[in-house]
Write an enzyme that holds these catalytic residues in place. Sequence first.
Site, PDB file in Angstrom:
ATOM      1  N   HIS A 179      -2.229   5.812  -4.601  1.00 42.52           N
ATOM      2  CA  HIS A 179      -0.849   5.559  -5.061  1.00 42.52           C
ATOM      3  C   HIS A 179      -0.243   6.805  -5.717  1.00 42.52           C
ATOM      4  O   HIS A 179       0.654   6.690  -6.572  1.00 42.52           O
ATOM      5  CB  HIS A 179      -0.790   4.410  -6.100  1.00 42.52           C
ATOM      6  N   GLU A 231       8.296   5.538  -3.034  1.00 41.44           N
ATOM      7  CA  GLU A 231       7.396   6.527  -2.446  1.00 41.44           C
ATOM      8  C   GLU A 231       8.054   7.231  -1.263  1.00 41.44           C
ATOM      9  O   GLU A 231       7.871   8.427  -1.064  1.00 41.44           O
ATOM     10  CB  GLU A 231       6.098   5.832  -2.005  1.00 41.44           C
ATOM     11  N   ARG A 243      -8.625  -7.735  -4.358  1.00 42.39           N
ATOM     12  CA  ARG A 243      -9.702  -6.763  -4.635  1.00 42.39           C
ATOM     13  C   ARG A 243     -10.227  -6.970  -6.052  1.00 42.39           C
ATOM     14  O   ARG A 243      -9.479  -7.315  -6.964  1.00 42.39           O
ATOM     15  CB  ARG A 243      -9.167  -5.339  -4.465  1.00 42.39           C
ATOM     16  N   ASN A 252       5.328   5.529   7.727  1.00 43.21           N
ATOM     17  CA  ASN A 252       4.118   5.061   7.074  1.00 43.21           C
ATOM     18  C   ASN A 252       3.363   4.196   8.074  1.00 43.21           C
ATOM     19  O   ASN A 252       3.706   3.039   8.290  1.00 43.21           O
ATOM     20  CB  ASN A 252       4.512   4.262   5.817  1.00 43.21           C
ATOM     21  N   ARG A 279       3.369   9.465   5.480  1.00 41.77           N
ATOM     22  CA  ARG A 279       2.463   9.087   4.406  1.00 41.77           C
ATOM     23  C   ARG A 279       1.050   9.145   4.972  1.00 41.77           C
ATOM     24  O   ARG A 279       0.757   8.516   5.980  1.00 41.77           O
ATOM     25  CB  ARG A 279       2.763   7.679   3.925  1.00 41.77           C
ATOM     26  N   GLY A 339       4.612  -5.030 -11.581  1.00 37.66           N
ATOM     27  CA  GLY A 339       5.153  -4.238 -12.694  1.00 37.66           C
ATOM     28  C   GLY A 339       6.669  -4.308 -12.789  1.00 37.66           C
ATOM     29  O   GLY A 339       7.247  -4.342 -13.876  1.00 37.66           O
TER      30      GLY A 339
END
Length: 399
Positions: free
Chosen positions: A182, A386, A243, A10, A93, A334
């Site tokens: 995502h 991921e 953001r 990545n 990725r 989360g």
Amino acid sequence: MHKMKILVLNCGSSSLKYQLFDMTGEVVMAKGLVERIGIGGSIVKHTKGEDSTVREHDIQDHAQAIKIVLDLLTGPGTGVIASLSEISAVGHRVVHGGEKHAKSVLISDDVIKGIEECVPLAPLHNPANLMGITAMRKLLPGVHNVAAFDTAFHQTMPQAAYIYGIPFEYYERDRVRRYSFHGTSHDFVSARAAEILGRPLDSLKIVTCHLGNGSSLAAVDCGKSVDASMGMGTSCGVLMGTRCGDVDASVLLHIMEQGVGASELSDIIHKKSGLLGVSGVSSDLRDVEKAADKGDRRAKLACEMLYRSVKKYIASFAAVMGGVDAIVFTAGIGENSDLTRKAVVSGLEFMGAKIDDAKNNGLRGKEAVISADDSKVKVLVVPTNEELLIARDTQRLAK
Ligand code: AMP
């Protein structure tokens, strides 16, 4: 084929994360992070089992970083493979695949051209991803490379979900549309949630909430993304660390009319907004939650805005799908913030979602069903992975 070892890369603009998987049992043999590539004082952190090695190097570019990683993977003490020939394939990725890629693909010259064409859509990320791909093709010639795109999973969205209400020519001419991101995470956790619930994915309506530093939600109907909260870029949707989330376009025009140029505005909406901008405390939810707990009003407001924005997306995605069977929480917030999960789901009893406090409180980073036994909508925590999904795609395509 069962002995496949897959390297997952990545590449960020000045960083590189890697994991080497032994696909027999899907175990991580080694992983690490290279930071400050090309900006001096580069640091390499390599982890093998319980042992971590931290080294300082002067690393000019991604090719040099990858060379160092390959040396660490085979070197004395740090190594986990005897030679590079044990690496069967490499998964990358890649942030933006545009409309061309709805799935992971084996990398060819043509695929590289496609990733280059998407540079204007992801100017910070795609060039870094390309550097990783180019370097790997040189360093391990003859080894298959696979690209897994952050945007791919969302390519199943219907047009009504991805076209903006501006003149259609902007879509036709400039590819202005919602892509959302995502994707590998939403794909991974929705599939895993179906497994945990013991029900076929293609029978479920799921809202996946990837809440981290960057956050997005997706409406996953029968395993396919049908709507998502990020847009053409990564600043919209729910409130994030720095953001802004959804903002009326008029607000941006108003700021620009005060003499703020495009690059400063980009800084404002990507780096100075969100939890940080509203609370003035931090972009890290842990700090903001602590400050709120001590009575800081703006910190409390930032938390409330986060909870409300996630709640609104869950309910609107349920409406889009005509119902919801499961809500899944993943990523840093989360997976770890029981406060957020509780605040988001409370008030959703009207649509059949109820959290069991005993199951939710204190749960961090572990798979669990946290809804009450009589909750019609199942609520789950599923740690995202991921890299593993990229490794699986790479194994499948490289065969
Ligand atoms: P990620 O980008 O997925 O690494 O997520 C980073 C976000 O997760 C940051 O806002 C962290 O504050 C948040 N996070 C991590 N652990 C916790 C925790 N125990 N409680 C609340 N937020 C957390």
